[in-house]
Design a protein around this motif. Sequence first.
Motif, PDB file in Angstrom:
ATOM      1  N   THR A  15       0.814  -1.218   0.000  1.00 24.68           N
ATOM      2  CA  THR A  15       0.000   0.000   0.000  1.00 24.68           C
ATOM      3  C   THR A  15       0.846   1.266   0.000  1.00 24.68           C
ATOM      4  OG1 THR A  15      -0.177   0.213   2.415  1.00 24.68           O
ATOM      5  CG2 THR A  15      -1.801  -1.207   1.313  1.00 24.68           C
ATOM      6  N   TRP A  16       2.166   1.127  -0.049  1.00 25.37           N
ATOM      7  CA  TRP A  16       3.060   2.291  -0.047  1.00 25.37           C
ATOM      8  C   TRP A  16       3.297   2.707  -1.488  1.00 25.37           C
ATOM      9  CZ3 TRP A  16       4.014   6.433   2.050  1.00 25.37           C
ATOM     10  CH2 TRP A  16       5.247   7.090   2.033  1.00 25.37           C
ATOM     11  N   TRP A  17       2.563   3.735  -1.937  1.00 27.83           N
ATOM     12  CA  TRP A  17       2.533   4.118  -3.348  1.00 27.83           C
ATOM     13  C   TRP A  17       3.871   4.630  -3.875  1.00 27.83           C
ATOM     14  CZ3 TRP A  17       3.507   9.038  -5.095  1.00 27.83           C
ATOM     15  CH2 TRP A  17       3.503  10.068  -4.141  1.00 27.83           C
ATOM     16  N   LYS A  18       4.682   5.246  -3.021  1.00 27.65           N
ATOM     17  CA  LYS A  18       5.945   5.796  -3.510  1.00 27.65           C
ATOM     18  C   LYS A  18       6.895   4.702  -3.999  1.00 27.65           C
ATOM     19  CE  LYS A  18       6.030  10.180  -1.085  1.00 27.65           C
ATOM     20  NZ  LYS A  18       6.765  11.047  -0.146  1.00 27.65           N
ATOM     21  N   ALA A  19       6.723   3.496  -3.490  1.00 27.56           N
ATOM     22  CA  ALA A  19       7.566   2.386  -3.944  1.00 27.56           C
ATOM     23  C   ALA A  19       7.312   2.086  -5.430  1.00 27.56           C
ATOM     24  CB  ALA A  19       7.322   1.150  -3.087  1.00 27.56           C
ATOM     25  N   TYR A  20       6.071   2.189  -5.850  1.00 27.85           N
ATOM     26  CA  TYR A  20       5.738   1.945  -7.259  1.00 27.85           C
ATOM     27  C   TYR A  20       6.341   3.031  -8.152  1.00 27.85           C
ATOM     28  CZ  TYR A  20       2.474  -1.433  -5.325  1.00 27.85           C
ATOM     29  OH  TYR A  20       1.928  -2.485  -4.644  1.00 27.85           O
ATOM     30  N   LYS A  21       6.317   4.241  -7.662  1.00 28.61           N
ATOM     31  CA  LYS A  21       6.935   5.348  -8.407  1.00 28.61           C
ATOM     32  C   LYS A  21       8.434   5.099  -8.579  1.00 28.61           C
ATOM     33  CE  LYS A  21       8.080  10.217  -7.909  1.00 28.61           C
ATOM     34  NZ  LYS A  21       7.959  11.420  -7.088  1.00 28.61           N
ATOM     35  N   ARG A  22       9.107   4.738  -7.482  1.00 27.69           N
ATOM     36  CA  ARG A  22      10.551   4.450  -7.536  1.00 27.69           C
ATOM     37  C   ARG A  22      10.841   3.281  -8.478  1.00 27.69           C
ATOM     38  NH1 ARG A  22      13.121   8.412  -7.151  1.00 27.69           N
ATOM     39  NH2 ARG A  22      12.241   9.718  -5.597  1.00 27.69           N
ATOM     40  N   LYS A  23       9.994   2.265  -8.407  1.00 34.80           N
ATOM     41  CA  LYS A  23      10.190   1.097  -9.275  1.00 34.80           C
ATOM     42  C   LYS A  23      10.081   1.509 -10.746  1.00 34.80           C
ATOM     43  CE  LYS A  23       8.453  -3.506 -10.321  1.00 34.80           C
ATOM     44  NZ  LYS A  23       7.584  -4.629  -9.892  1.00 34.80           N
ATOM     45  N   ALA A  24       9.065   2.277 -11.065  1.00 31.93           N
ATOM     46  CA  ALA A  24       8.868   2.698 -12.460  1.00 31.93           C
ATOM     47  C   ALA A  24      10.022   3.572 -12.949  1.00 31.93           C
ATOM     48  CB  ALA A  24       7.537   3.429 -12.598  1.00 31.93           C
ATOM     49  N   LEU A  25      10.471   4.508 -12.118  1.00 28.74           N
ATOM     50  CA  LEU A  25      11.601   5.354 -12.507  1.00 28.74           C
ATOM     51  C   LEU A  25      12.857   4.521 -12.763  1.00 28.74           C
ATOM     52  CD1 LEU A  25      11.172   8.344 -10.028  1.00 28.74           C
ATOM     53  CD2 LEU A  25      11.003   8.449 -12.531  1.00 28.74           C
TER      54      LEU A  25
END
Length: 131
Positions: A78-88
């Motif tokens: 549920t920690w959305w910033k992890a998905y952002k970091r993964k995509a970057l």
Amino acid sequence: EGLVMAECSEGCCGYKNEGNAYMAMQAYGKALKSYTAALAADPDNPILRTNRAAAHYNLGHYLESLADANAAIAADPTWWKAYKRKALSLFSLERYDDALTTLEKAVEERFPDNKELRDNLAALNKRFERV
């Protein structure tokens, strides 16, 4: 859209705060060391993993950034910033389809109201037209 667990355990908060200060100063190597020390005290903390992923990313360590982002997602999906970091990280590794899929799934399946992820997805779609 948030973290259900405590932000950090007692043993890691000083290192986390130190890392955050180094990130603000763009001293990414020092931030990396601070976050690594914090993770020694709290290895499954998704915020620390995501913060260290950001430090790795800013140092050009995209594989390490990706590994930390994946660990953050595993610790707390549920920690959305992890998905952002993964995509970057995936984008910087030239894994464009994987980056796009990561953001699409995050927006569609978990965070439909998250403006930052939706904006990142739109920007990536726009960039894809040029890649």
